[in-house]
Design an enzyme around this catalytic site. Structure first.
Site, PDB file in Angstrom:
ATOM      1  N   GLU A 177       0.837  -1.184   0.000  1.00  0.00           N
ATOM      2  CA  GLU A 177       0.000   0.000   0.000  1.00  0.00           C
ATOM      3  C   GLU A 177       0.886   1.254   0.000  1.00  0.00           C
ATOM      4  O   GLU A 177       1.794   1.384   0.816  1.00  0.00           O
ATOM      5  CB  GLU A 177      -0.873  -0.023   1.270  1.00  0.00           C
ATOM      6  CG  GLU A 177      -1.536   1.280   1.583  1.00  0.00           C
ATOM      7  CD  GLU A 177      -1.845   1.450   3.078  1.00  0.00           C
ATOM      8  OE1 GLU A 177      -1.497   0.568   3.875  1.00  0.00           O
ATOM      9  OE2 GLU A 177      -2.428   2.490   3.418  1.00  0.00           O
ATOM     10  N   ASP A 205      -6.984   1.871   8.252  1.00  0.00           N
ATOM     11  CA  ASP A 205      -6.916   2.009   6.795  1.00  0.00           C
ATOM     12  C   ASP A 205      -6.242   0.812   6.149  1.00  0.00           C
ATOM     13  O   ASP A 205      -6.700   0.294   5.131  1.00  0.00           O
ATOM     14  CB  ASP A 205      -6.124   3.275   6.411  1.00  0.00           C
ATOM     15  CG  ASP A 205      -7.010   4.504   6.443  1.00  0.00           C
ATOM     16  OD1 ASP A 205      -8.247   4.320   6.586  1.00  0.00           O
ATOM     17  OD2 ASP A 205      -6.475   5.624   6.337  1.00  0.00           O
ATOM     18  N   ASP A 249      -0.324  -1.086   6.264  1.00  0.00           N
ATOM     19  CA  ASP A 249      -0.127  -0.605   7.633  1.00  0.00           C
ATOM     20  C   ASP A 249      -0.965  -1.394   8.626  1.00  0.00           C
ATOM     21  O   ASP A 249      -1.980  -1.970   8.278  1.00  0.00           O
ATOM     22  CB  ASP A 249      -0.517   0.879   7.727  1.00  0.00           C
ATOM     23  CG  ASP A 249       0.490   1.755   7.014  1.00  0.00           C
ATOM     24  OD1 ASP A 249       1.612   1.273   6.777  1.00  0.00           O
ATOM     25  OD2 ASP A 249       0.147   2.896   6.680  1.00  0.00           O
ATOM     26  N   ASP A 257      -2.895  -0.284  10.763  1.00  0.00           N
ATOM     27  CA  ASP A 257      -4.002   0.522  11.296  1.00  0.00           C
ATOM     28  C   ASP A 257      -5.314   0.216  10.571  1.00  0.00           C
ATOM     29  O   ASP A 257      -5.396  -0.707   9.770  1.00  0.00           O
ATOM     30  CB  ASP A 257      -3.655   2.014  11.193  1.00  0.00           C
ATOM     31  CG  ASP A 257      -3.383   2.428   9.754  1.00  0.00           C
ATOM     32  OD1 ASP A 257      -3.630   1.612   8.838  1.00  0.00           O
ATOM     33  OD2 ASP A 257      -2.913   3.562   9.548  1.00  0.00           O
TER      34      ASP A 257
END
Ligand code: 28F
Length: 681
Positions: free
Chosen positions: A444, A521, A517, A519
């Site tokens: 990403e 997102d 990541d 997180d």
């Protein structure tokens, strides 16, 4: 000692434990011991593996007996408890396992059932026993693989008890009191010398029990985790109807659930039960979950093909004879857009085939299912014209889109956009060309992609950076998906094509690794990517090629020592360790916590007890060396392998996360790691 491999043939052999020439007790029990000894020697042959899956299989075996008792009409309630001491117990309110002397073996039938390989199995086709896991090995295997088992039977006004260790009775069956109830209670503690892990997972247990409650209408299954103090009760008065609604709980539905049930008895008297429920939602993907004797048949089989052909034929007949106005020729695919279906059959002698032995092979089942669905679906359409109209309209739209999509696909093909000869420009390919040794990281963001490109071992690691969010394919038709640059880049890089054209032999990398990541997102992007693979490259997941990279969350630094932690518990552990080192070396301990910002990229760093704790905000903030040593180096990284194992659960997770309704999403976002299993790399 006999050659045990000759005795064991789990799927086909019927153990002749009740043959008259075996009526000598001591002789019989020697045979029993040999049988259970074989189970302890080669547990994987009986329960599949000795990891988490095999461990949970033990619960399954015991619960199956209660389910059989329920299917026979004698049991309504099942309680499964995960105990604080690491054991598991299952209790039912059935008739209780008979305790009197076994007609052939003289000893208590209870002891025979608990200690004889396959004694609890079915002896003839007319017996009620239809459940039984993938391996269907019976409770004696659970007994053999447990350090301690206790059984309590309540029956005919009395209460009986027996205990065992490693499958061998430690006391004979004893009457321990009076009872007005009936039922069977089995407590077992898995043998830690046999299993890699003996820790039962509540979620995994509950997911399977929920599925069983859906598949076996009106049974109440209570699941208790005594360790954590949770409890969940599964009871579905609507059975498969409730199951379909549960699977579609994130979707806008177009019809009410269509419920079909029927039974076939052949000349030999053997009964096949068919139960199907389906409905349509506003999305475009097909969602069929199939079961044989309560086992999820991930690879489908004759029951699924029977359903599919009947659905196409009956709906086409309806369109031609009743609606009459269509000019398009409708195909099976058109009738499967937005379809959610549960197919459950109970077959006396199932034959399982396929890569994962989860494909029903019995040829006769196809015709049985087809006939029942043809008949009952015709009746449904005739008496529910509004639902029929909605189904037909949906299929007509699908046909139009299909024709449109084919034109676009052809155009794209002609332009050569999907030819594997033109690899995407942003792909940094690897130099080796032995696919099985190569890996592709789908990363990403451009900055993380940059670090990955610099940090990788370019001989066998390829990097494909993606820009931002990718398309939600669950909500897009095929041609829309093919117009999406990120999707196109993934497809061309992998080289396999997709959907029905998917060809695993063309896969250019042995490992396809998603790196995003840690997180919310990142989790969203991972789920979108997994949805893409789930819908268009399922075989890639089944074949075990899809992985998730695990970047660390924290860096802990003390002096020259740098350590990484992948979760909070690990972070605290490392801090504790570094602290103890402090004491040893008499370093001055700085108790106060002070916020510092040190090093480029890392988000917030704090200094506690002389240890600098940095939290990584994202992959892009790690420098190439850090990314290599923590996340990409095969010697030190941890990858998660994506598995389809609990297909029902995975489908549900995808559906819930990707569906149209927002509500159920929140509940699920936290749990979405269930379809991912840990891989020791
Ligand atoms: C907690 C796990 O195992 N429940 C069971 C029964 C009931 C019968 C049965 C079981 C007899 C000779 C096979 C009772 N009365 N729960 C359980 N409930 N097994 S296991 O019979 C076993 C057969 O060998 C039962 C009349 N018929 C059957």
């Amino acid at each position: 000692m006999e050659d045990i491999t000759e005795i064991i043939d789990i799927d086909n052999s019927e153990f002749e434990v009740f043959t008259p020439d075996e009526d000598n007790y001591s002789e019989g029990s020697i045979k029993v011991l040999e049988g259970l000894e074989a189970v302890r020697k080669r547990p994987a042959m009986y329960i599949g593996d000795i990891g988490e899956r095999g461990l949970h299989h033990l619960i399954q075996e015991v619960v199956d007996n209660s389910i059989d008792e329920a299917l026979a009409g004698f049991c309504k309630n099942i309680i499964v408890k995960l105990h604080k001491d690491g054991g598991c117990s299952v209790q039912d309110d059935g008739r209780g396992i008979p305790t009197g002397p076994h007609p052939v073996k003289q000893i208590s039938t209870l002891e025979v059932v608990m200690c004889t390989l396959h004694a609890g199995g079915k002896f003839d086709k007319n017996s009620y026993k239809v459940s039984g896991g993938l391996h269907g090995v019976g409770v004696s295997c659970v007994n053999a693989l447990s350090s301690f088992v206790e059984v309590i039977v309540e029956r005919e006004g009395k209460k009986y008890r027996q205990t065992y260790s490693e499958g061998i009775p430690t006391i004979s069956v004893q009457e321990i009191g009076d009872s007005e109830r009936t039922g069977t209670y089995v407590y077992f503690r898995p043998d830690a010398t046999i299993f890699k892990t003996v820790e039962f997972k509540f979620q995994r247990t509950a997911d399977r029990l929920r599925e069983l409650a859906f598949l076996n209408q009106a049974i109440t299954i209570t699941t208790i985790d005594e360790r954590e103090g949770y409890e969940e009760v599964f009871h579905y008065q609507g059975g498969l109807r409730d199951f379909v609604e549960y699977v579609d709980s994130g979707e806008k539905t177009l019809t009410k659930p269509v419920y079909i049930a029927g039974e076939d008895v052949n000349e030999a008297g053997s009964r096949t039960q068919v139960e199907i429920c389906f409905q349509y939602n506003s999305n475009y993907s097909e969602n069929v979950l199939s079961y044989v004797n309560n086992i999820n048949t991930i690879e489908g089989g004759t029951h699924v093909s029977g359903f599919r052909s009947a659905l196409t034929r009956t709906l086409n007949n309806y369109v031609n004879n009743v609606v009459k106005k269509n000019k398009l020729q409708l195909t099976g695919d058109d009738f499967r857009e937005g379809l959610t279906a549960i197919i459950s059959v109970k077959v006396p002698e199932p034959q399982f085939e396929g890569q994962t032995k989860t494909k029903l092979g019995n040829g006769e089942i196809e015709g049985i299912v087809r006939a029942i669905v043809n008949d009952k679906l015709t009746q449904f359409l005739d008496s529910n014209p509004n639902d029929a109209k909605k189904i037909v309209e949906k299929a007509l739209l699908a046909a139009e889109a299909r024709i449109e999509s084919r034109k676009k696909k052809e155009l794209i093909r002609r332009k050569g956009a999907l030819e594997s000869s033109t690899l995407p420009g942003k792909l940094a390919d690897c130099s080796m060309n032995t696919p099985e040794d190569c890996e592709i990281y789908i990363v990403e963001g451009d900055s993380a992609g940059g670090s990955a490109k610099q940090g990788r071992d370019r001989r066998f690691q390829a990097i494909l950076p993606l820009k931002g969010k990718i398309l939600n394919v669950q909500k897009a038709r095929v041609h829309k998906m093919l117009e999406n640059d990120e999707v196109k880049a993934i497809f061309t890089a992998l080289g396999t094509s997709y959907g029905e054209d998917f060809d695993i032999t063309k896969l250019r990398y042995g490992k396809v690794i998603l790196m995003a990541d840690a997180d919310v997102d990142g989790s969203h992007i991972r789920t979108l990517l997994m949805t893409l693979f789930f819908n268009y490259m399922k075989e890639l997941i089944l074949n075990g090629n899809l992985y998730i990279a695990q970047p660390p969350l924290y860096k802990l630094k003390k002096g020259k020592t740098e350590l990484y932690a992948f979760n909070d518990a690990e972070r605290d552990e490392i801090i504790e360790r570094l602290r103890k080192d402090n004491v040893k070396t008499k370093t001055v301990v700085v108790v106060d916590e002070e916020q510092i910002n040190e090093g480029e990229g890392e988000e917030i760093s704090v200094r506690r007890d002389g240890i600098i704790i940095s939290r990584f905000k994202g992959l892009g903030e790690m420098n190439p060396e850090q990314l290599w040593s923590t996340t990409m180096n095969p010697d030190t990284r941890t990858l998660l392998q994506v598995s389809i194992g609990e297909a029902a659960q995975a489908t549900l997770v995808f559906q819930t996360l990707m569906g149209d309704k927002v509500e159920p999403r929140r509940d699920f976002i936290e749990k979405n790691a269930q379809y991912v299993k840990n891989l020791d790399v």
